[in-house]
Write an enzyme that holds these catalytic residues in place. Sequence first.
Site, short mmCIF file in Angstrom:
data_model
loop_
_atom_site.label_atom_id
_atom_site.label_comp_id
_atom_site.label_asym_id
_atom_site.label_seq_id
_atom_site.Cartn_x
_atom_site.Cartn_y
_atom_site.Cartn_z
N GLU A 47 0.86 -1.18 0.00
CA GLU A 47 0.00 0.00 0.00
C GLU A 47 0.90 1.23 0.00
O GLU A 47 1.65 1.46 0.95
CB GLU A 47 -0.90 -0.02 1.24
CG GLU A 47 -2.28 0.63 1.00
CD GLU A 47 -2.15 2.12 0.79
OE1 GLU A 47 -2.77 2.65 -0.18
OE2 GLU A 47 -1.46 2.78 1.58
N CYS A 78 4.31 -2.54 -8.47
CA CYS A 78 3.00 -2.07 -8.03
C CYS A 78 3.14 -0.82 -7.15
O CYS A 78 3.42 0.25 -7.66
CB CYS A 78 2.23 -3.19 -7.32
SG CYS A 78 0.46 -2.86 -7.18
N ARG A 107 -2.91 5.77 -9.29
CA ARG A 107 -3.09 4.69 -8.32
C ARG A 107 -4.38 3.92 -8.62
O ARG A 107 -5.36 4.47 -9.07
CB ARG A 107 -3.16 5.24 -6.90
CG ARG A 107 -1.93 5.98 -6.45
CD ARG A 107 -2.12 6.71 -5.13
NE ARG A 107 -2.38 5.80 -4.02
CZ ARG A 107 -3.54 5.74 -3.36
NH1 ARG A 107 -4.55 6.50 -3.71
NH2 ARG A 107 -3.68 4.90 -2.36
N HIS A 174 2.93 -7.83 -10.39
CA HIS A 174 3.66 -8.51 -9.31
C HIS A 174 4.38 -9.76 -9.83
O HIS A 174 3.87 -10.88 -9.68
CB HIS A 174 2.69 -8.94 -8.20
CG HIS A 174 2.07 -7.84 -7.43
ND1 HIS A 174 2.60 -7.37 -6.24
CD2 HIS A 174 0.97 -7.10 -7.67
CE1 HIS A 174 1.83 -6.40 -5.77
NE2 HIS A 174 0.83 -6.21 -6.62
N GLU A 176 6.81 -11.19 -8.54
CA GLU A 176 7.30 -11.98 -7.40
C GLU A 176 6.34 -13.07 -6.97
O GLU A 176 6.73 -13.99 -6.25
CB GLU A 176 7.60 -11.05 -6.21
CG GLU A 176 6.40 -10.47 -5.48
CD GLU A 176 5.80 -9.25 -6.15
OE1 GLU A 176 4.88 -8.66 -5.56
OE2 GLU A 176 6.24 -8.90 -7.27
#
Length: 216
Positions: A47, A78, A107, A174, A176
């Site tokens: 966040e 992100c 965002r 993402h 990962e």
Amino acid sequence: MTVGVLAVQGDVLEHARALELSGARVRPVRRPEELDHLDGLVIPGGESTTIDRLCRLFDLHEPIRDLIADGLPVYGSCAGMIQLADEILDGHRDQQTFGGIDMTVRRNAFGRQVDSFEVDLRIEGIADPDRPFRTVFIRAPRVERAGAGVEVLARVDDAVVAVRQGHLLATSFHPEVTDDHRVHELFVRMCREARGAPAQRVTSVADPADEGSRTA
């Protein structure tokens, strides 16, 4: 190579695993002194307003800005992309970024958590770019404006979702959370090039075509 992962919030363990499998040593970074002698730094998803607030609380904000300005390779995924942007649209009042990439990001541009999705993309700069990379988007930003010095690496339709500017790399998605580590391999290669170290061949763990469908 020693690559730090900003460990105040977000996908820290997932990035650490991907970096280790890409040939780097990993150091979690929670205090300013843990930024010393790094070859690169990853800012994970999470966040963005929380990451911003905690970095200022832990006195990490200015040291990271200084390292970016000094040429340290940094990769943001992100929320990390938001942190590397020079400008944010629809950011919270007083929200700050580390900056460094001449871009404007929006965002949550692809919707809320329930709007998460996956898509196969071609990503320029990674190994075997013609082999699709399975990308995962979770409350992801998009690049609304990219400056003249920003290289666009991937798009979803007309939306820019991966960029590079010199020693800085950013993705809306993402990597990962997948078993395809080619984005992390690209970043480790950027760290080696910045340090002047010889390239090290790393074989990706899996072809994303073999992963099947994932749930974000």
